[in-house]
Design a protein around this motif. Structure first.
Motif, short mmCIF file in Angstrom:
data_model
loop_
_atom_site.label_atom_id
_atom_site.label_comp_id
_atom_site.label_asym_id
_atom_site.label_seq_id
_atom_site.Cartn_x
_atom_site.Cartn_y
_atom_site.Cartn_z
N VAL A 29 -7.81 81.43 3.01
CA VAL A 29 -8.04 82.86 3.04
C VAL A 29 -9.11 83.23 2.01
CG1 VAL A 29 -6.99 85.15 2.74
CG2 VAL A 29 -5.62 83.26 3.66
N ILE A 30 -10.04 84.07 2.43
CA ILE A 30 -10.98 84.69 1.49
C ILE A 30 -10.60 86.16 1.44
CG2 ILE A 30 -13.38 85.31 0.99
CD1 ILE A 30 -14.24 82.89 2.63
N ILE A 31 -10.37 86.66 0.23
CA ILE A 31 -10.00 88.05 0.04
C ILE A 31 -11.14 88.77 -0.65
CG2 ILE A 31 -8.41 89.64 -1.11
CD1 ILE A 31 -6.34 87.37 -1.05
N GLU B 96 1.48 83.37 -6.11
CA GLU B 96 2.90 83.29 -6.46
C GLU B 96 3.75 82.85 -5.27
OE1 GLU B 96 3.06 86.62 -10.05
OE2 GLU B 96 3.49 87.25 -7.98
N ASN B 97 3.25 83.06 -4.04
CA ASN B 97 3.94 82.64 -2.82
C ASN B 97 3.41 81.30 -2.31
OD1 ASN B 97 5.94 84.70 -1.68
ND2 ASN B 97 4.27 85.98 -2.41
N ASN B 98 2.76 80.55 -3.18
CA ASN B 98 2.26 79.19 -2.89
C ASN B 98 1.20 79.13 -1.81
OD1 ASN B 98 3.85 77.85 -4.84
ND2 ASN B 98 5.62 78.07 -3.49
N VAL B 99 0.43 80.19 -1.63
CA VAL B 99 -0.74 80.13 -0.75
C VAL B 99 -1.86 79.58 -1.61
CG1 VAL B 99 -2.32 81.42 0.71
CG2 VAL B 99 0.09 82.09 0.60
N LYS B 100 -2.19 78.31 -1.40
CA LYS B 100 -3.06 77.58 -2.32
C LYS B 100 -4.55 77.82 -2.10
CE LYS B 100 0.31 74.70 -3.91
NZ LYS B 100 1.15 75.41 -4.79
N ASN B 101 -4.99 77.80 -0.88
CA ASN B 101 -6.42 77.87 -0.58
C ASN B 101 -6.87 79.32 -0.38
OD1 ASN B 101 -6.62 75.07 -0.66
ND2 ASN B 101 -5.97 74.91 1.46
N THR B 102 -6.93 80.04 -1.48
CA THR B 102 -7.29 81.45 -1.42
C THR B 102 -8.37 81.72 -2.44
OG1 THR B 102 -5.01 81.98 -0.83
CG2 THR B 102 -6.38 83.79 -1.57
N LEU B 103 -9.41 82.42 -2.02
CA LEU B 103 -10.50 82.82 -2.92
C LEU B 103 -10.51 84.34 -3.02
CD1 LEU B 103 -13.46 80.66 -1.59
CD2 LEU B 103 -12.09 80.23 -3.62
N LEU B 104 -10.74 84.84 -4.21
CA LEU B 104 -10.86 86.28 -4.44
C LEU B 104 -12.33 86.58 -4.72
CD1 LEU B 104 -9.70 89.12 -4.99
CD2 LEU B 104 -9.24 88.35 -7.34
N VAL B 105 -12.87 87.51 -3.96
CA VAL B 105 -14.29 87.86 -4.07
C VAL B 105 -14.42 89.36 -4.32
CG1 VAL B 105 -16.52 87.84 -2.90
CG2 VAL B 105 -14.87 86.01 -2.46
N GLY B 106 -15.19 89.74 -5.34
CA GLY B 106 -15.51 91.14 -5.58
C GLY B 106 -14.63 91.84 -6.58
N SER C 193 -9.32 94.43 -6.79
CA SER C 193 -8.18 94.15 -7.66
C SER C 193 -7.59 92.78 -7.31
CB SER C 193 -7.13 95.24 -7.45
OG SER C 193 -5.90 94.86 -8.00
N PRO C 194 -7.03 92.08 -8.28
CA PRO C 194 -6.43 90.77 -7.99
C PRO C 194 -4.98 90.81 -7.54
CG PRO C 194 -6.41 91.13 -10.34
CD PRO C 194 -7.12 92.33 -9.72
N LYS C 195 -4.41 91.99 -7.32
CA LYS C 195 -2.97 92.10 -7.03
C LYS C 195 -2.53 91.28 -5.81
CE LYS C 195 -2.18 96.67 -9.09
NZ LYS C 195 -2.97 96.33 -10.22
N LEU C 196 -3.19 91.44 -4.67
CA LEU C 196 -2.84 90.68 -3.47
C LEU C 196 -3.05 89.18 -3.70
CD1 LEU C 196 -2.06 90.41 -0.47
CD2 LEU C 196 -4.46 90.83 0.09
N PHE C 197 -4.15 88.83 -4.32
CA PHE C 197 -4.47 87.44 -4.62
C PHE C 197 -3.35 86.81 -5.46
CE2 PHE C 197 -6.99 84.46 -7.39
CZ PHE C 197 -7.31 83.54 -6.41
N ILE C 198 -2.93 87.49 -6.49
CA ILE C 198 -1.86 86.98 -7.36
C ILE C 198 -0.56 86.84 -6.58
CG2 ILE C 198 -0.41 87.56 -9.35
CD1 ILE C 198 -3.01 88.65 -10.68
#
Length: 180
Positions: free
Chosen positions: A56-58, A71-81, A62-67
Motif C-alpha cells: 500500500v502507498i498512502i 500496528e496491525n502488521n501491514v508491513k509493506n506500506t509507504l507514507l507519502v506527503g 498525517s501519519p495516523k492511518l499509516f501507524i
C-alpha cells in the motif's frame, strides 16, 4: 471496474489524460480485494481495506492511518506527503525505522522521491494506493503534483486498486481515472 460508495452523478464514463476510456460500474456491495476497484472510504474502512492488500502507498498529510496499519502488521506500506505529526507519532516513525516521504522532501526532490517510491514497490504483485484529501490541503502539493506521482507509479503495472478519503468527489474520480 467497480466504483464503491460513489455519488450517483460521479458514476459514468470518463477519459483519462491518455485518452483511454474508463467506465466505473457502481457497486453498493462489499469490496472484493481480489478484483480491481476504486472506492470512496472513511478512515475505518481504509484501515480494513489496506489490511487485506499486500502493498500500500498512502498519500496523506498525517501519519495516523499509516501507524494504525503498522500496528496491525501491514508491513509493506509507504507514507507519502506527511507534513504534520505529534511528537509521539514522529518518534514512532523513527524508532520503528519506517519509510515515509515528508512533503518537504517531495517538494525539493520530486523526481528522486518518486524514483525511490517506485523502487520500494517495484516487486509488488498487487499495489493499492490510498489517498487522503488532506495531502492536498496546506501542503504545497497540488492535484497536478499528485497526478505526476500517480502517472509514474502507474508505469509499474501493479496498481490494481485505489481508495480515496475526502469530500471532493470530482477530484477523486479524476485521480482514479488516471490510474486505470
Amino acid at each position: 471496474m467497480k466504483l464503491h460508495n460513489a455519488k450517483e452523478d460521479s458514476v459514468k464514463e470518463h477519459f483519462n489524460e491518455s485518452g483511454s476510456k474508463v467506465t466505473f460500474e457502481p457497486s453498493t456491495g462489499s469490496i472484493d480485494d481480489k478484483e480491481s476497484f476504486a472506492a470512496f472510504v472513511n478512515e475505518q474502512d481504509a484501515v480494513e481495506l489496506c489490511k487485506k492488500i499486500r502493498t500500500v502507498i498512502i498519500f496523506d498529510a498525517s501519519p495516523k492511518l499509516f501507524i494504525r496499519l503498522v500496528e496491525n502488521n501491514v508491513k509493506n506500506t509507504l507514507l507519502v506527503g506527511v507534513h504534520h505529526w505529534t511528537e509521539g507519532e514522529y518518534l514512532f516513525l523513527r524508532t520503528n525505522n519506517l519509510y515515509f516521504y515528508p512533503m518537504r522532501e517531495l517538494n525539493a526532490e520530486k523526481e528522486d522521491s518518486c524514483d525511490a517510491i517506485m523502487a520500494a514497490v517495484k516487486d509488488a504483485d498487487r499495489l493499492h494506493v490510498h489517498i487522503n484529501e488532506t495531502v492536498l490541503d496546506e501542503t504545497g502539493m497540488t492535484a497536478r503534483d499528485l497526478l505526476y506521482f500517480l502517472h509514474r507509479i502507474r508505469l509499474l503495472k501493479s496498481i490494481k486498486s485505489i481508495s480515496f478519503h475526502g469530500n471532493n468527489h470530482a477530484l477523486a474520480v479524476k485521480i482514479m481515472t488516471e490510474l486505470f
